[in-house]
Design a protein around this motif. Structure first.
Motif, PDB file in Angstrom:
ATOM      1  N   GLU A   1      -6.339 -23.745  12.159  1.00  0.00           N
ATOM      2  CA  GLU A   1      -6.196 -24.297  10.820  1.00  0.00           C
ATOM      3  C   GLU A   1      -5.238 -25.477  10.763  1.00  0.00           C
ATOM      4  O   GLU A   1      -5.072 -26.082   9.693  1.00  0.00           O
ATOM      5  CB  GLU A   1      -5.743 -23.203   9.857  1.00  0.00           C
ATOM      6  N   GLY A   2      -4.598 -25.808  11.884  1.00  0.00           N
ATOM      7  CA  GLY A   2      -3.681 -26.940  11.899  1.00  0.00           C
ATOM      8  C   GLY A   2      -2.461 -26.737  11.028  1.00  0.00           C
ATOM      9  O   GLY A   2      -1.935 -27.681  10.438  1.00  0.00           O
ATOM     10  N   GLU A   3      -1.984 -25.489  10.914  1.00  0.00           N
ATOM     11  CA  GLU A   3      -0.819 -25.158  10.097  1.00  0.00           C
ATOM     12  C   GLU A   3       0.230 -24.460  10.955  1.00  0.00           C
ATOM     13  O   GLU A   3      -0.099 -23.680  11.851  1.00  0.00           O
ATOM     14  CB  GLU A   3      -1.204 -24.219   8.943  1.00  0.00           C
ATOM     15  N   ASN A   4       1.507 -24.720  10.643  1.00  0.00           N
ATOM     16  CA  ASN A   4       2.600 -24.057  11.352  1.00  0.00           C
ATOM     17  C   ASN A   4       2.895 -22.723  10.670  1.00  0.00           C
ATOM     18  O   ASN A   4       3.949 -22.530  10.060  1.00  0.00           O
ATOM     19  CB  ASN A   4       3.841 -24.951  11.360  1.00  0.00           C
ATOM     20  N   TRP A   5       1.937 -21.801  10.764  1.00  0.00           N
ATOM     21  CA  TRP A   5       2.086 -20.528  10.064  1.00  0.00           C
ATOM     22  C   TRP A   5       3.194 -19.677  10.676  1.00  0.00           C
ATOM     23  O   TRP A   5       3.300 -19.550  11.902  1.00  0.00           O
ATOM     24  CB  TRP A   5       0.784 -19.738  10.106  1.00  0.00           C
ATOM     25  N   VAL A   6       4.005 -19.077   9.801  1.00  0.00           N
ATOM     26  CA  VAL A   6       5.008 -18.089  10.182  1.00  0.00           C
ATOM     27  C   VAL A   6       4.695 -16.813   9.418  1.00  0.00           C
ATOM     28  O   VAL A   6       4.415 -16.846   8.213  1.00  0.00           O
ATOM     29  CB  VAL A   6       6.435 -18.575   9.861  1.00  0.00           C
ATOM     30  N   TRP A   7       4.728 -15.691  10.122  1.00  0.00           N
ATOM     31  CA  TRP A   7       4.350 -14.413   9.534  1.00  0.00           C
ATOM     32  C   TRP A   7       5.288 -14.036   8.396  1.00  0.00           C
ATOM     33  O   TRP A   7       6.503 -14.207   8.480  1.00  0.00           O
ATOM     34  CB  TRP A   7       4.367 -13.325  10.597  1.00  0.00           C
ATOM     35  N   GLY A   8       4.704 -13.488   7.323  1.00  0.00           N
ATOM     36  CA  GLY A   8       5.484 -12.983   6.205  1.00  0.00           C
ATOM     37  C   GLY A   8       5.395 -11.475   6.110  1.00  0.00           C
ATOM     38  O   GLY A   8       6.311 -10.755   6.493  1.00  0.00           O
ATOM     39  N   SER A   9       4.248 -10.964   5.633  1.00  0.00           N
ATOM     40  CA  SER A   9       4.092  -9.522   5.466  1.00  0.00           C
ATOM     41  C   SER A   9       2.622  -9.180   5.340  1.00  0.00           C
ATOM     42  O   SER A   9       1.760 -10.057   5.217  1.00  0.00           O
ATOM     43  CB  SER A   9       4.845  -9.040   4.215  1.00  0.00           C
ATOM     44  N   ALA A  10       2.347  -7.858   5.366  1.00  0.00           N
ATOM     45  CA  ALA A  10       0.989  -7.358   5.179  1.00  0.00           C
ATOM     46  C   ALA A  10       1.042  -6.166   4.233  1.00  0.00           C
ATOM     47  O   ALA A  10       1.801  -5.223   4.464  1.00  0.00           O
ATOM     48  CB  ALA A  10       0.367  -6.944   6.511  1.00  0.00           C
ATOM     49  N   ALA A  11       0.277  -6.219   3.160  1.00  0.00           N
ATOM     50  CA  ALA A  11       0.180  -5.105   2.209  1.00  0.00           C
ATOM     51  C   ALA A  11      -1.200  -4.483   2.369  1.00  0.00           C
ATOM     52  O   ALA A  11      -2.212  -5.048   1.940  1.00  0.00           O
ATOM     53  CB  ALA A  11       0.391  -5.599   0.781  1.00  0.00           C
ATOM     54  N   VAL A  12      -1.250  -3.321   3.011  1.00  0.00           N
ATOM     55  CA  VAL A  12      -2.520  -2.651   3.309  1.00  0.00           C
ATOM     56  C   VAL A  12      -2.921  -1.764   2.134  1.00  0.00           C
ATOM     57  O   VAL A  12      -2.107  -0.996   1.615  1.00  0.00           O
ATOM     58  CB  VAL A  12      -2.388  -1.815   4.594  1.00  0.00           C
ATOM     59  N   LEU A  13      -4.165  -1.875   1.694  1.00  0.00           N
ATOM     60  CA  LEU A  13      -4.670  -1.066   0.587  1.00  0.00           C
ATOM     61  C   LEU A  13      -5.027   0.325   1.093  1.00  0.00           C
ATOM     62  O   LEU A  13      -5.858   0.477   1.997  1.00  0.00           O
ATOM     63  CB  LEU A  13      -5.899  -1.738  -0.039  1.00  0.00           C
ATOM     64  N   ARG A  14      -4.397   1.323   0.515  1.00  0.00           N
ATOM     65  CA  ARG A  14      -4.647   2.706   0.894  1.00  0.00           C
ATOM     66  C   ARG A  14      -5.451   3.394  -0.206  1.00  0.00           C
ATOM     67  O   ARG A  14      -5.440   2.966  -1.344  1.00  0.00           O
ATOM     68  CB  ARG A  14      -3.301   3.404   1.117  1.00  0.00           C
ATOM     69  N   PRO A  15      -6.153   4.480   0.195  1.00  0.00           N
ATOM     70  CA  PRO A  15      -6.120   5.161   1.489  1.00  0.00           C
ATOM     71  C   PRO A  15      -7.114   4.627   2.526  1.00  0.00           C
ATOM     72  O   PRO A  15      -6.989   4.942   3.705  1.00  0.00           O
ATOM     73  CB  PRO A  15      -6.468   6.600   1.120  1.00  0.00           C
ATOM     74  N   ALA A  16      -8.115   3.861   2.105  1.00  0.00           N
ATOM     75  CA  ALA A  16      -9.180   3.478   3.044  1.00  0.00           C
ATOM     76  C   ALA A  16      -8.683   2.553   4.145  1.00  0.00           C
ATOM     77  O   ALA A  16      -9.185   2.596   5.274  1.00  0.00           O
ATOM     78  CB  ALA A  16     -10.322   2.805   2.276  1.00  0.00           C
ATOM     79  N   GLN A  17      -7.705   1.685   3.844  1.00  0.00           N
ATOM     80  CA  GLN A  17      -7.133   0.744   4.813  1.00  0.00           C
ATOM     81  C   GLN A  17      -8.197  -0.185   5.411  1.00  0.00           C
ATOM     82  O   GLN A  17      -8.198  -0.468   6.599  1.00  0.00           O
ATOM     83  CB  GLN A  17      -6.355   1.487   5.903  1.00  0.00           C
ATOM     84  N   ARG A  18      -9.056  -0.664   4.529  1.00  0.00           N
ATOM     85  CA  ARG A  18     -10.060  -1.642   4.962  1.00  0.00           C
ATOM     86  C   ARG A  18      -9.649  -3.070   4.623  1.00  0.00           C
ATOM     87  O   ARG A  18     -10.187  -4.012   5.187  1.00  0.00           O
ATOM     88  CB  ARG A  18     -11.414  -1.333   4.314  1.00  0.00           C
ATOM     89  N   ARG A  19      -8.726  -3.223   3.676  1.00  0.00           N
ATOM     90  CA  ARG A  19      -8.303  -4.542   3.223  1.00  0.00           C
ATOM     91  C   ARG A  19      -6.781  -4.636   3.245  1.00  0.00           C
ATOM     92  O   ARG A  19      -6.073  -3.630   3.104  1.00  0.00           O
ATOM     93  CB  ARG A  19      -8.819  -4.819   1.802  1.00  0.00           C
TER      94      ARG A  19
END
Length: 683
Positions: A113-131
Motif C-alpha cells: 500500500e506504500g504506507e509506513n504502517w505501525v500496528w495499533g490494536s485489534a478488536a475481535v468480534l466475539r463469540p464467532a471471532q470471524r471479524r
C-alpha cells in the motif's frame, strides 16, 4: 533569568511547525551532530546490535491475548520489523515451537500500500471471532486509521464491499454486533473536544455512510472525550456511555433500549466496573455514603441492580494501609483476583463471593524484588484460568499458567540477555523535604558496595503510573554490564501507594514530586552510592518534564540528563496536541492563579544563561501527536542560545514511544547509554 518569560515573544515558536522544512532541517542538522558524537564508535554499534538482537530474537516470550479458545499475538522480529498479527490455540502455544496462524503481515501490507504502517490494536468480534477492527497509524502516531478485517479470509473488507472504515483520527469504537458499531471519531467541525478526542458518539450500521450514523451521546468541547461500549456477558448484556470531564473524572451511564440514560451514581473520580450481578468501585478519594466514609484506595462491591435502585450496602474487598495499595484486579468466571503492592512489591489474592459473603485466599507465591502481573483472564469463555508474568531487574520474565484452586506451572521462560552475575537489587528510602519517605530500588554489582560509581536514576511521577521492578535488558547491556548502577525511583505522582500518592502532588503541589526526586539524588550521594558529577537522570513524557525541572532547578545534583519526548513549555502545553487533556494534572496556565505555581517550575520559562547546567540530551519524535515535538525542539534551541551543552536527536517517525520498529528502539537505547557512558564514566 534569561528564559522566555510571560509577555515575551517566543523566538522559537516556528519550531512548533511539526512538518515545516525549516524545522525539520533544524532537527536533521542536530541529529547529524549527535550521531557523529555518540553513534559512530564501535562500542555504540556493538551495543545497538545486541539490543536489536534481543528485540528481534524468537526466544522472547510471545505474550498472548486470550479470546476464548484463541490466543492472539502481535510479533516483531528481524524478518518482520513491522510485525505479524497471528493466533494459535492454548495447546499449541504450550509447545516449545508453536504453530501460529498468520493473519496480517504488516510489512507486506505496508509495502503493497506504500504506507509506513505501525500496528495499533485489534478488536475481535466475539463469540464467532470471524471479524476484527484493526487500527493502524502512519509512523506511530496516536491518530489511527481503522479498517475491518475478515479473519477467515485473511483480508481487509473494502468500504465499497460493506467493510467498516474510519479515516485517520483519534477514534473510539466498539462492536455491538456483526453489523453495528459504536463510533466516536472526527465527524466534522465541532465533533472533537479541545484535546482532539471524540466529543460525539454514534451508532453506525453496516452498509450506511458514516455521516448518516445515528446520534447516541455527546459531551462538551472542554471534556477530554466521550465513549460508548457494549458488555456482551450472556444474560447480562448492557450498553453504556462515558463522559470524561477531565483526565481523572468520568460520568458513566447505562444506555437503555429507549435511549434514556441511567447514571451510575459513584464518585466521578472512582473507577467503576461490573460483572454479572456485581458492581465494583475503586475509590480515588474518600467517599461518605449512607453514613459511612470509605477511604481513598478502597475497593467496594455491591449488587449492581440494587445499587441502581438506591441501595448503598457495600462489601469492602480491600482497604489500603501505609504500606499497601491496590495495584489491579480482574474477574475470572467465578472469582475476583487482586494484585496488591506492599512497598512496591506484589502480592496476589483470590476473592470468592458466596452466600455468606466474600472469602479471601492467596493466589500464588510471588518473588521479592520483582513484579508479578495477572493476565489473560477471560470471564466470558475462559473459566477460572489465568496467566502470571513475573520478572525482576536481573530476573528474566517467566510466564506461568494456572486455574483458581490449582497450582501454577511454567509456560514460557525468557533467556538472560546480559550478564547479571554478581548484580543485586536493594531497596532504600529517601526523606523528601516534607518528611515523606520515598522508596527507590538500586541495581548494581555487589563489588560496587562502598565505592561511589557512575549511576543513572530514572523517574516519572505522574498520572498514577506505578513503576515496579522488571527486566530491562537494554539497561543491563548498556549500563549494568559496564559497571554502572541503575536506580528506579517511586516518587509521588505515581500510584505505588494508592491514589493519594498521586493526588497529593496535583497542580499547586506538583513541586513535591520534584522534591522527591531531588531528595533521592541527595540520598544516593549520602549513602556513598554515587557522587553528583557521576549521577545521571533519565525520564520521558511526564518524566521528561521531571528532567527539565531537574536541569533548571537542581542542576548541581547531576552530571548528565537525558530528557525524552518531554513536556517543557508549560505555558503552552495545553494548546498543543493532547495537552488540554492534562489540565487536571498540572493546572491551567491561562488562569493567573494557576500559572502562578506552574511558572515557578516550567523548564522553558526558567532557564538561565548564568547557571551551570549538566550536559543534556533531548530526544523526541516528529510523529508524536501526544506530546508535541516543539517542546524538545524549543528547549534545545533556547539552551543552545544560552551557551549550555545540549545534544538533540529527533526520530522523524515513531510516535510517543519514540520508535516505530525494533531497529529504531535499539538505536534510541544505545544512544542514551553511550551518552551516559561518555558523560559519567570518565575514570
Amino acid at each position: 533569568m534569561t528564559g522566555v518569560g510571560e509577555g515575551v515573544t517566543d523566538p522559537y515558536l516556528w519550531l512548533e511547525e511539526v512538518d515545516s522544512e525549516r524545522a525539520l532541517e533544524w532537527a536533521r542538522e542536530r541529529n547529524a551532530v549527535s550521531k557523529q558524537r555518540f553513534a559512530s564508535s564501535d562500542r555504540f554499534r556493538e551495543l545497538e546490535a545486541r539490543v536489536l538482537a534481543m528485540l528481534d530474537t524468537d526466544t522472547r516470550i510471545a505474550y498472548p491475548g486470550r479470546r476464548g479458545p484463541w490466543l492472539y499475538n502481535y510479533w516483531r522480529d528481524r524478518e518482520h520489523p513491522k510485525g505479524l498479527w497471528r493466533r494459535t490455540t492454548f495447546a499449541e502455544y504450550a509447545k516449545d515451537d508453536p504453530d501460529w496462524e498468520i493473519l496480517i503481515d504488516l510489512d507486506a501490507l505496508a509495502a503493497a500500500e506504500g504506507e509506513n504502517w505501525v500496528w495499533g490494536s485489534a478488536a475481535v468480534l466475539r463469540p464467532a471471532q470471524r471479524r476484527a477492527l484493526i487500527s493502524l497509524s502512519r509512523g506511530g502516531a496516536d491518530a489511527k486509521v481503522v479498517r475491518e478485517f475478515d479473519i477467515e479470509a485473511k483480508a481487509f473488507l473494502a468500504p465499497e464491499d460493506g467493510g467498516f472504515y474510519l479515516p485517520e483520527a483519534k477514534s473510539d469504537f466498539a462492536w455491538i454486533d456483526d453489523d453495528t458499531l459504536y463510533v466516536g471519531t472526527d465527524f466534522g467541525p465541532g465533533s472533537l473536544t479541545d484535546s482532539g478526542y471524540p466529543r460525539v458518539v454514534k451508532r453506525w450500521r453496516r452498509g450506511t455512510p458514516l455521516e448518516s450514523a445515528e446520534f447516541v451521546y455527546e459531551g462538551e468541547t472542554t471534556d477530554v472525550a466521550v465513549s460508548a461500549g457494549f458488555d456482551r456477558t450472556p444474560g447480562y448484556q448492557r450498553h453504556f456511555v462515558g463522559r470524561a470531564t477531565d483526565f481523572f473524572n468520568e460520568e458513566v451511564y447505562l444506555l437503555e433500549p429507549d435511549g434514556s440514560l441511567r447514571f451510575i451514581d459513584v464518585p466521578t473520580d472512582a473507577s467503576e466496573s461490573w460483572y454479572k450481578d456485581w458492581l465494583l468501585v475503586r475509590l480515588k478519594s474518600p467517599w461518605e455514603v449512607a453514613g459511612t466514609t470509605y477511604p481513598a484506595g478502597a475497593l467496594l462491591a455491591t449488587n449492581f441492580e440494587a445499587f441502581l435502585s438506591g441501595a448503598r450496602d457495600f462489601d469492602v474487598l480491600f482497604t489500603p494501609d501505609a504500606h499497601t495499595a491496590l495495584h489491579g484486579y480482574g474477574w475470572t468466571e467465578n472469582h475476583l483476583l487482586l494484585i496488591t503492592l506492599r512497598d512496591v512489591q506484589t502480592d496476589l489474592h483470590v476473592l470468592t463471593p458466596g452466600p455468606d459473603g466474600w472469602t479471601r485466599e492467596p493466589l500464588a507465591d510471588t518473588p521479592r524484588m520483582a513484579t508479578t502481573s495477572v493476565m489473560n483472564l477471560d470471564r466470558l469463555e475462559g473459566g477460572d484460568e489465568f496467566m502470571l508474568s513475573t520478572s525482576g531487574f536481573t530476573r528474566p520474565t517467566t510466564l506461568l499458567s494456572g486455574a483458581v484452586g490449582g497450582g501454577v506451572e511454567v509456560l514460557k521462560q525468557e533467556p538472560e540477555f546480559f550478564d547479571a552475575d554478581g548484580i543485586e537489587t536493594e531497596q532504600f528510602f529517601a526523606t523528601s523535604d516534607d518528611g515523606t519517605e520515598i522508596p527507590y530500588f538500586v541495581i548494581r554489582h555487589r563489588d560496587r558496595r562502598g565505592t561511589p560509581g557512575p549511576t543513572v536514576m530514572s523517574g516519572y511521577g505522574g498520572f498514577e503510573v506505578s513503576r515496579t521492578p522488571g527486566y530491562f535488558g537494554g539497561v543491563g547491556m548498556g549500563w549494568l554490564e559496564r559497571g554502572g548502577t541503575y536506580v528506579l525511583t517511586n516518587i509521588r505522582g505515581g500510584g505505588e501507594y494508592g491514589p493519594e500518592w498521586h493526588t497529593s502532588v496535583l497542580k499547586a503541589n506538583r513541586h513535591k514530586a520534584y522534591e522527591d526526586f531531588a531528595a533521592t539524588a541527595r540520598d544516593l550521594v549520602a549513602r556513598g552510592i554515587t557522587t553528583p558529577d557521576r549521577l545521571g537522570a533519565v525520564g520521558g513524557s511526564n518524566g521528561g518534564l521531571l528532567m527539565g525541572v531537574m536541569l533548571t532547578r537542581y542542576p548541581e545534583l547531576f552530571g548528565a540528563i537525558v530528557c525524552q519526548v518531554p513536556l517543557l513549555d508549560m505555558k503552552r502545553y495545553h494548546l498543543l496536541l493532547a495537552g488540554a487533556s492534562w489540565i487536571a494534572e498540572y493546572g491551567d496556565p491561562d488562569k493567573p492563579e494557576e500559572w502562578e505555581y506552574i511558572s515557578k517550575y516550567s523548564p522553558y520559562q526558567n532557564t538561565s544563561a548564568d547557571r551551570r547546567y549538566p550536559p543534556i540530551l533531548l530526544t523526541t519524535s516528529t510523529r508524536d501527536d501526544r506530546v508535541h515535538p516543539g517542546h524538545a525542539r524549543k528547549m534545545a534551541a533556547l539552551l543552545e542560545s544560552e551557551g549550555h551543552e545540549v545534544w538533540y536527536y529527533e526520530n522523524i517517525e515513531g510516535g510517543h514511544g519514540g520508535a516505530a520498529d525494533n531497529k529504531q528502539s535499539a538505536f534510541q537505547s544505545a544512544l542514551v547509554y553511550e551518552f551516559f557512558a561518555q558523560q559519567l564514566m570518565k575514570d
